[in-house]
Design a protein around this motif. Sequence first.
Motif, short mmCIF file in Angstrom:
data_model
loop_
_atom_site.label_atom_id
_atom_site.label_comp_id
_atom_site.label_asym_id
_atom_site.label_seq_id
_atom_site.Cartn_x
_atom_site.Cartn_y
_atom_site.Cartn_z
N CYS A 8 -3.50 22.15 44.86
CA CYS A 8 -3.16 20.87 44.22
C CYS A 8 -3.50 20.88 42.73
CB CYS A 8 -3.88 19.72 44.91
SG CYS A 8 -3.24 19.30 46.52
N SER A 33 1.83 6.50 42.67
CA SER A 33 2.86 7.03 43.56
C SER A 33 4.09 6.13 43.65
CB SER A 33 2.28 7.29 44.95
OG SER A 33 1.74 6.11 45.49
N GLU A 54 7.70 14.89 43.91
CA GLU A 54 7.47 14.46 45.28
C GLU A 54 6.69 15.51 46.07
OE1 GLU A 54 10.14 12.80 48.96
OE2 GLU A 54 10.83 12.44 46.91
N LYS A 55 6.97 16.77 45.80
CA LYS A 55 6.28 17.86 46.49
C LYS A 55 4.78 17.83 46.18
CE LYS A 55 6.16 22.86 46.95
NZ LYS A 55 6.66 24.14 46.49
N ASN A 58 3.10 14.84 47.86
CA ASN A 58 2.84 15.09 49.29
C ASN A 58 1.63 15.99 49.49
OD1 ASN A 58 4.93 13.44 50.15
ND2 ASN A 58 6.41 15.11 50.10
N GLU A 59 1.48 16.99 48.63
CA GLU A 59 0.30 17.87 48.71
C GLU A 59 -0.97 17.08 48.44
OE1 GLU A 59 1.05 21.03 45.94
OE2 GLU A 59 2.52 21.99 47.24
N ARG A 61 -1.42 13.88 48.89
CA ARG A 61 -1.68 12.98 50.03
C ARG A 61 -2.36 13.74 51.16
NH1 ARG A 61 3.90 9.56 49.64
NH2 ARG A 61 3.08 7.92 48.31
N THR A 62 -1.91 14.96 51.42
CA THR A 62 -2.52 15.78 52.46
C THR A 62 -3.96 16.10 52.09
OG1 THR A 62 -0.38 16.77 52.96
CG2 THR A 62 -2.32 17.94 53.75
N LYS A 65 -6.33 12.96 52.34
CA LYS A 65 -6.60 12.49 53.70
C LYS A 65 -7.91 13.07 54.22
CE LYS A 65 -1.96 11.61 55.35
NZ LYS A 65 -0.88 12.09 56.20
#
Length: 144
Positions: A8, A33, A54-55, A58-59, A61-62, A65
Motif C-alpha cells: 500500500c 474515498s 480505485e485499485k 481497495n488495497e 480498505r483491505t 480492516k
Amino acid sequence: LPNLKHHCMISLIYSVGLRRSELLSLIPKDIISERMLVRIMGKRKKCRYSLLSEKVLNELRTYTKSTVEEMAFEGDSPGEQYSASALVKVLKEAVERAGIKHRVHVHMLRHSFATHLLEQGTDLRTNRSCWDTMTLRQQVYIFM
C-alpha cells in the motif's frame, strides 16, 4: 511485495505522486474515498489534493480492516510514525525481488507519476502539482 502495508505504501507513493515525508505523515482521514482523492500536506504546510485510484483504495480498505491506528502507516509502536529509512529498505527489497539492476530511490516513483501524467496527455497548466516533481531535463524535453 508480500506485506500488504508495504504494498500500500509503495502503491500510494507512485499512484498519488507523494513525497516520502508526505506518505509517512498521512492520516486515515486524508483518504477521501467518496471523491477518490487524497489530501496531502506538503512542504511549508501547503495542502493539495491528488487523485486516488480505485485499485489502491481497495488495497487500503483491505489493509485498514486489519489495523486501527492514528497514522495511516504506523511504525513498530502504536501511534509512532513509520520510519523513512524502513521505507527505503522496503523499496530496495522490492527492487531486488523484481530483478531491477538500476539504483532506485523512493523519489523516483514520484517522478514516474509526473512523467506518466504527461504521457497520458495531462494539461500541465491545469495540473501544476506535477511540475515540481519533474527534473529540469524532463521539462526541457517537453518543449523540444
